[in-house]
Design a protein around this motif. Structure first.
Motif, PDB file in Angstrom:
ATOM      1  N   VAL A 127       1.390  -3.044  -8.850  1.00 52.10           N
ATOM      2  CA  VAL A 127       2.745  -3.565  -8.455  1.00 52.10           C
ATOM      3  C   VAL A 127       3.306  -3.697  -7.175  1.00 52.10           C
ATOM      4  CG1 VAL A 127       3.562  -3.166 -10.803  1.00 52.10           C
ATOM      5  CG2 VAL A 127       4.247  -1.483  -8.949  1.00 52.10           C
ATOM      6  N   PHE A 128       3.589  -4.796  -6.788  1.00 53.39           N
ATOM      7  CA  PHE A 128       4.296  -4.812  -5.262  1.00 53.39           C
ATOM      8  C   PHE A 128       5.765  -5.353  -5.308  1.00 53.39           C
ATOM      9  CE2 PHE A 128      -0.321  -5.229  -4.908  1.00 53.39           C
ATOM     10  CZ  PHE A 128      -0.581  -4.242  -4.203  1.00 53.39           C
ATOM     11  N   PRO A 129       6.705  -4.913  -4.595  1.00 54.03           N
ATOM     12  CA  PRO A 129       6.504  -3.873  -3.543  1.00 54.03           C
ATOM     13  C   PRO A 129       6.220  -2.413  -4.302  1.00 54.03           C
ATOM     14  CG  PRO A 129       8.827  -4.315  -4.003  1.00 54.03           C
ATOM     15  CD  PRO A 129       8.038  -5.223  -4.564  1.00 54.03           C
ATOM     16  N   PRO A 130       5.806  -1.443  -3.584  1.00 54.43           N
ATOM     17  CA  PRO A 130       5.600  -0.077  -4.114  1.00 54.43           C
ATOM     18  C   PRO A 130       7.092   0.478  -4.811  1.00 54.43           C
ATOM     19  CG  PRO A 130       4.790  -0.018  -2.023  1.00 54.43           C
ATOM     20  CD  PRO A 130       5.474  -1.368  -2.123  1.00 54.43           C
ATOM     21  N   ARG A 131       6.723   1.080  -5.800  1.00 58.01           N
ATOM     22  CA  ARG A 131       7.950   1.751  -6.716  1.00 58.01           C
ATOM     23  C   ARG A 131       7.914   3.343  -6.620  1.00 58.01           C
ATOM     24  NH1 ARG A 131       7.428  -1.927 -11.813  1.00 58.01           N
ATOM     25  NH2 ARG A 131       7.855  -0.169 -12.785  1.00 58.01           N
ATOM     26  N   GLY A 132       9.220   4.176  -6.162  1.00 61.84           N
ATOM     27  CA  GLY A 132       8.935   5.574  -6.314  1.00 61.84           C
ATOM     28  C   GLY A 132       8.577   6.246  -5.077  1.00 61.84           C
ATOM     29  N   GLU A 133       9.021   7.563  -4.976  1.00 60.27           N
ATOM     30  CA  GLU A 133       8.634   8.304  -3.972  1.00 60.27           C
ATOM     31  C   GLU A 133       7.834   9.510  -4.338  1.00 60.27           C
ATOM     32  OE1 GLU A 133      10.367   7.497  -0.873  1.00 60.27           O
ATOM     33  OE2 GLU A 133      11.063   5.777  -1.556  1.00 60.27           O
TER      34      GLU A 133
ATOM     35  N   ASP B 160      -0.118   6.248  -5.464  1.00 57.98           N
ATOM     36  CA  ASP B 160       0.895   6.370  -6.692  1.00 57.98           C
ATOM     37  C   ASP B 160       1.857   5.288  -6.849  1.00 57.98           C
ATOM     38  OD1 ASP B 160      -0.511   8.481  -7.560  1.00 57.98           O
ATOM     39  OD2 ASP B 160       0.760   9.830  -7.032  1.00 57.98           O
ATOM     40  N   PRO B 161       2.635   4.743  -5.705  1.00 59.94           N
ATOM     41  CA  PRO B 161       3.782   3.885  -5.820  1.00 59.94           C
ATOM     42  C   PRO B 161       3.358   2.474  -6.244  1.00 59.94           C
ATOM     43  CG  PRO B 161       4.239   5.170  -3.914  1.00 59.94           C
ATOM     44  CD  PRO B 161       2.545   5.587  -4.244  1.00 59.94           C
ATOM     45  N   ILE B 162       2.050   2.170  -6.392  1.00 59.69           N
ATOM     46  CA  ILE B 162       1.618   0.881  -6.588  1.00 59.69           C
ATOM     47  C   ILE B 162       0.907   0.836  -7.881  1.00 59.69           C
ATOM     48  CG2 ILE B 162       1.497  -0.462  -4.318  1.00 59.69           C
ATOM     49  CD1 ILE B 162      -1.378   0.255  -4.240  1.00 59.69           C
ATOM     50  N   PHE B 163       0.898   2.062  -8.529  1.00 53.30           N
ATOM     51  CA  PHE B 163      -0.041   2.199  -9.756  1.00 53.30           C
ATOM     52  C   PHE B 163       0.961   2.326 -11.028  1.00 53.30           C
ATOM     53  CE2 PHE B 163      -2.812   4.133 -12.829  1.00 53.30           C
ATOM     54  CZ  PHE B 163      -3.996   3.213 -12.987  1.00 53.30           C
ATOM     55  N   LEU B 164       0.626   1.337 -11.979  1.00 54.67           N
ATOM     56  CA  LEU B 164       1.620   1.331 -13.259  1.00 54.67           C
ATOM     57  C   LEU B 164       0.409   1.841 -14.345  1.00 54.67           C
ATOM     58  CD1 LEU B 164       4.537   0.757 -14.627  1.00 54.67           C
ATOM     59  CD2 LEU B 164       3.499  -1.653 -14.717  1.00 54.67           C
TER      60      LEU B 164
ATOM     61  N   GLY C 299       4.222   6.692  -9.028  1.00 56.83           N
ATOM     62  CA  GLY C 299       5.128   7.281  -7.997  1.00 56.83           C
ATOM     63  C   GLY C 299       6.721   7.584  -8.413  1.00 56.83           C
ATOM     64  N   GLU C 300       6.814   6.985  -9.706  1.00 60.99           N
ATOM     65  CA  GLU C 300       8.303   6.861 -10.230  1.00 60.99           C
ATOM     66  C   GLU C 300       8.299   8.228 -11.362  1.00 60.99           C
ATOM     67  OE1 GLU C 300      10.100   2.598 -10.358  1.00 60.99           O
ATOM     68  OE2 GLU C 300       8.300   2.818 -11.389  1.00 60.99           O
ATOM     69  N   MET C 301       6.984   8.640 -11.793  1.00 60.70           N
ATOM     70  CA  MET C 301       6.979   9.451 -13.115  1.00 60.70           C
ATOM     71  C   MET C 301       7.318  10.854 -12.749  1.00 60.70           C
ATOM     72  SD  MET C 301       3.669   8.733 -15.190  1.00 60.70           S
ATOM     73  CE  MET C 301       3.799   7.240 -16.070  1.00 60.70           C
ATOM     74  N   ASP C 302       7.760  11.468 -13.588  1.00 63.24           N
ATOM     75  CA  ASP C 302       7.895  12.654 -13.502  1.00 63.24           C
ATOM     76  C   ASP C 302       6.369  13.409 -13.572  1.00 63.24           C
ATOM     77  OD1 ASP C 302       9.755  15.279 -15.019  1.00 63.24           O
ATOM     78  OD2 ASP C 302       7.720  15.901 -14.911  1.00 63.24           O
ATOM     79  N   PRO C 303       6.231  14.428 -12.443  1.00 61.00           N
ATOM     80  CA  PRO C 303       4.634  14.776 -12.015  1.00 61.00           C
ATOM     81  C   PRO C 303       4.104  15.365 -13.455  1.00 61.00           C
ATOM     82  CG  PRO C 303       6.349  15.748 -10.390  1.00 61.00           C
ATOM     83  CD  PRO C 303       7.140  14.881 -11.331  1.00 61.00           C
ATOM     84  N   ALA C 304       4.927  15.929 -14.384  1.00 63.64           N
ATOM     85  CA  ALA C 304       4.173  16.576 -15.387  1.00 63.64           C
ATOM     86  C   ALA C 304       3.539  15.468 -16.373  1.00 63.64           C
ATOM     87  CB  ALA C 304       5.188  17.395 -16.015  1.00 63.64           C
ATOM     88  N   GLU C 305       4.257  14.358 -16.243  1.00 65.72           N
ATOM     89  CA  GLU C 305       3.727  13.311 -17.036  1.00 65.72           C
ATOM     90  C   GLU C 305       2.665  12.620 -16.439  1.00 65.72           C
ATOM     91  OE1 GLU C 305       6.216   9.293 -18.908  1.00 65.72           O
ATOM     92  OE2 GLU C 305       7.503  10.995 -17.803  1.00 65.72           O
ATOM     93  N   LYS C 306       2.660  12.365 -15.297  1.00 69.42           N
ATOM     94  CA  LYS C 306       1.374  11.772 -14.591  1.00 69.42           C
ATOM     95  C   LYS C 306       0.232  12.965 -14.638  1.00 69.42           C
ATOM     96  CE  LYS C 306      -1.038  11.102 -10.178  1.00 69.42           C
ATOM     97  NZ  LYS C 306      -1.040  11.413  -8.730  1.00 69.42           N
ATOM     98  N   ASP C 307       0.387  14.286 -14.544  1.00 71.88           N
ATOM     99  CA  ASP C 307      -0.513  15.250 -14.748  1.00 71.88           C
ATOM    100  C   ASP C 307      -1.115  15.057 -16.296  1.00 71.88           C
ATOM    101  OD1 ASP C 307      -0.158  16.061 -12.356  1.00 71.88           O
ATOM    102  OD2 ASP C 307       0.740  17.748 -12.778  1.00 71.88           O
TER     103      ASP C 307
END
Ligand code: IMP
Length: 200
Positions: free
Chosen positions: A149-155, A161-165, A174-182
């Protein structure tokens, strides 16, 4: 010889990044006595292979043979379907010497515009290799599929990470709770496979 690793075994994490050695120790559930290649003063081999698995194996083999200890190495990155898998093994290098991932994400967007494809499919890969000194190697790969996705989302997160859905989600890494990404990341999937192969 057994390819199982007993708890408490001393392992070299084939990295010069102290943060990565700590992360590897945690992802192996704190079972092993991890020392990094940087701590041992081992040289960093050139990553000259063409695949994630090839580079992970090369790093693990070099560290194991130099240190005389079982070694673990990883190699990971983002692959974009419409860019024939780029940046792939060059993911870190696209960010340049300043490790500027804003720049790297922009480069992905520009390359997609250049090829004129509407295909936004992409995936992250994590290859993990374990090598025994003068002995065998085990290598596994984990992958997570998604769209860009563009523009990047999340810090949050790092790198791309911010461009990967990820597939089936409405938040980028980039938006997700780190535990959810993990829980769903390529790295988590690779470590699950490695643990299934090597743990007693
Ligand atoms: P390595 O440390 O040589 O394996 O380089 C991996 C590079 O791939 C990193 O610098 C990031 O650019 C990218 N990468 C790998 N995994 C992730 C991830 O989970 N999120 C975002 N970028 C990643």
């Amino acid at each position: 010889m057994s390819l199982k690793l007993q708890n408490g075994t001393r392992l070299v994490a084939a990295t010069h990044n102290p943060g990565k050695a700590v992360e590897i120790a945690a992802l192996l559930d704190g079972r092993f006595d991890i020392v990094s290649a940087g701590d041992l003063g081992l040289p960093e081999p050139d990553e000259i292979e063409q695949t994630f698995m090839g580079n992970a194996l090369l790093k693990a083999r070099a560290a194991a043979d130099r240190a005389g200890l079982v070694a673990i190495a990883d190699d990971s990155g983002l692959s974009v379907a419409a860019l024939d898998g780029a940046p792939g093994i060059f993911s870190a290098r696209w960010a340049g010497p300043d490790k500027d991932f804003g720049h790297a994400m922009k480069k992905v967007e520009e390359r997609l515009e250049e090829v004129g494809s509407g295909d936004r499919a992409a995936w992250f890969t994590s290859a993990l290799a374990v090598a025994w000194p003068d002995g065998p190697c085990v290598v596994v790969e984990g992958r997570v599929d998604g769209t860009l996705v563009f523009p990047p989302r999340g810090e949050r997160g790092f790198g791309y990470d911010p461009i990967f859905l990820p597939e089936g989600r409405d938040q980028t890494f980039g938006e997700m709770d780190p535990a959810e990404k993990d829980a769903l990341s390529h790295r988590a999937r690779a470590f699950e496979k490695l643990k299934a192969a090597l743990f007693e």
